[in-house]
Design an enzyme around this catalytic site. Structure first.
Site, mmCIF file in Angstrom:
data_model
loop_
_atom_site.group_PDB
_atom_site.id
_atom_site.type_symbol
_atom_site.label_atom_id
_atom_site.label_comp_id
_atom_site.label_asym_id
_atom_site.label_seq_id
_atom_site.Cartn_x
_atom_site.Cartn_y
_atom_site.Cartn_z
ATOM 1 N N HIS A 143 -6.896 -6.819 1.001
ATOM 2 C CA HIS A 143 -5.817 -5.618 0.510
ATOM 3 C C HIS A 143 -4.561 -6.396 1.239
ATOM 4 O O HIS A 143 -3.260 -5.858 0.622
ATOM 5 C CB HIS A 143 -6.293 -4.517 1.285
ATOM 6 C CG HIS A 143 -5.395 -3.226 1.061
ATOM 7 N ND1 HIS A 143 -4.935 -3.141 -0.203
ATOM 8 C CD2 HIS A 143 -4.921 -2.403 1.760
ATOM 9 C CE1 HIS A 143 -3.909 -1.899 -0.258
ATOM 10 N NE2 HIS A 143 -4.120 -1.754 0.960
ATOM 11 N N ASP A 156 -0.376 -4.905 -3.669
ATOM 12 C CA ASP A 156 -1.834 -4.612 -3.677
ATOM 13 C C ASP A 156 -2.208 -3.075 -3.878
ATOM 14 O O ASP A 156 -2.822 -2.471 -2.986
ATOM 15 C CB ASP A 156 -2.754 -5.241 -2.835
ATOM 16 C CG ASP A 156 -4.101 -5.382 -2.939
ATOM 17 O OD1 ASP A 156 -4.391 -5.921 -4.268
ATOM 18 O OD2 ASP A 156 -4.916 -4.854 -2.273
ATOM 19 N N SER A 207 0.908 -1.180 0.056
ATOM 20 C CA SER A 207 0.053 -0.168 0.001
ATOM 21 C C SER A 207 0.864 1.353 -0.063
ATOM 22 O O SER A 207 1.721 1.472 -0.870
ATOM 23 C CB SER A 207 -1.086 -0.003 1.187
ATOM 24 O OG SER A 207 -2.074 0.938 1.036
#
Length: 392
Positions: A366, A227, A202
């Site tokens: 995620h 992701d 992220s």
């Protein structure tokens, strides 16, 4: 002979395959019984009595016990072999935890994987992934997870400066100190021979892509982004749903760390892996002001170290242009995604052109490295072994 024939007639037919096997069905379910008669009814055992319905008192006691056991914080030292404070600049101190390959202990690692976490998390979120990757990589492997500026146990002169270039420079400084001090294998100019692979999730993925694009880390052989892609990330941070979720998170306080672990798994669903939540959650928390006096066990409890809402000024700066930065990196590139729907148009075209590798984990959320630490570690190990080995 008559009795033998009679007993055969009394046997039930062979049961048909149970279309829905499992513990939810009674053990006699699906077995066809012979026609009832006075003699056969006497031979069939009665069904077991229904279990007593639990009382409200039972549910309260059992629920309290199971929650306490299930969400009890776990000791991070079971996953990392070392924890060090790396000092850079004029006094900034970055916490770095290290998992070394088997046999555990300080060795001459030739490949280093440096993990960069997402916003409002810490390096502890890589605990399970790091342990599995180090064990599989062997004695030539080390896996480091650092707490980025303003997160975890890291302390800097300005914890609020979470701009992309500031964090990228932090990572470069930590790499220079960490691997120069690690092993005896150094070049003539004093730089390390340890080959580096960056893994970022992220926000950490955006930082890793920036470090790779600017070639800030010596001997950088690969970058792994988990992701996050520019198009979907920008759409998310510009949406009202993201801001509402972040605002509700910031207002949360918890009586115990176990309550925070349960909230992460059952409410926020930051990870589906309870073990990872048990290890990582405590390192994203700080005692509330009324609780700091007695070490964190007071009535007012715990709150998040990072108010994610206050980082919103940096969100677009992290992700705008990230796709180009990732593609322009001169090292090998791997994109780990929870699904193909994460890919934006630019990366879809680049992926079809073979400019980077992609690995999908459709059953993960995620936080792929937390939900699927075993498989994610295997993917990164294969990538690192191919691009950061002695033969490359």
């Amino acid at each position: 002979v008559v009795l033998a024939r009679l007993s055969v007639a009394m046997d039930p037919p062979v049961p048909t395959a149970d279309p829905n096997p499992g513990w939810t069905r009674a053990p006699w379910s699906g077995v066809v019984q012979p026609p009832a008669s006075a003699s056969s009814a006497a031979m069939m055992p009665p069904p077991p009595p229904r279990p007593r319905a639990p009382s409200a008192g039972d549910e309260e006691v059992h629920g309290r016990f199971h929650r306490a056991a299930l969400f009890q914080p776990a000791d991070i030292s079971a996953y990392f072999d070392e924890s060090a404070d790396v000092r850079v600049g004029a006094g900034d101190v970055f916490r770095v935890r290290t998992a070394r390959g088997s046999p555990r202990g300080r060795g001459r690692a030739s490949i280093a994987v440096l993990c960069l976490h997402g916003c409002a998390l810490s390096g502890a979120s890589f605990a399970l992934f790091a342990r599995r990757l180090a064990d599989r990589g062997g004695e030539n492997f080390r896996v480091d997870a650092m707490d980025l500026r303003g997160h975890g146990s890291t302390r800097t002169a300005d914890d609020r400066d979470l701009s992309l270039d500031t964090m990228a420079r932090d990572v470069a400084d930590v790499c220079a100190r960490l691997y120069r001090d690690d092993d005896d294998a150094t070049n003539d100019d004093g730089n390390t021979n340890v080959r580096v692979v960056l893994v970022g999730h992220s926000m950490g993925g955006a930082v890793a892509a920036r470090v790779a694009q600017l070639d800030l880390a010596r001997n950088l052989r690969g970058v792994v982004v988990i992701d996050v892609v520019e198009g979907t990330a920008l759409a998310s941070v510009r949406g009202e749903a993201m801001r509402a979720a972040v605002a509700s998170r910031a207002a949360k306080t918890f009586a115990t760390i176990g309550d925070a672990v349960e909230w992460c798994v059952r409410v926020a669903r930051t990870t589906s892996n309870v073990e990872s939540a048990r290890v990582a959650t405590a390192h994203a928390l700080v005692p509330t002001r009324g609780n700091a006096q007695n070490g964190g066990d007071g009535a007012r409890g715990w709150t998040w170290r990072v108010d994610a809402a206050k980082t919103s000024a940096h969100w677009e700066g992290w992700y705008e242009g990230m796709g180009e930065r990732f593609l322009r990196a001169r090292c090998a590139k791997l994109l780990v995604l929870a699904g193909t729907d994460r890919l934006d148009d630019a990366l879809t075209v680049a992926q079809m052109q073979g400019k980077f590798q992609t690995v999908l984990f459709p059953n993960a959320g995620h936080a792929v490295h937390e939900d699927e630490p075993e498989r994610c570690a295997e993917a990164v190990l294969g990538f690192a072994a191919r691009y950061a080995s002695d033969l490359t």
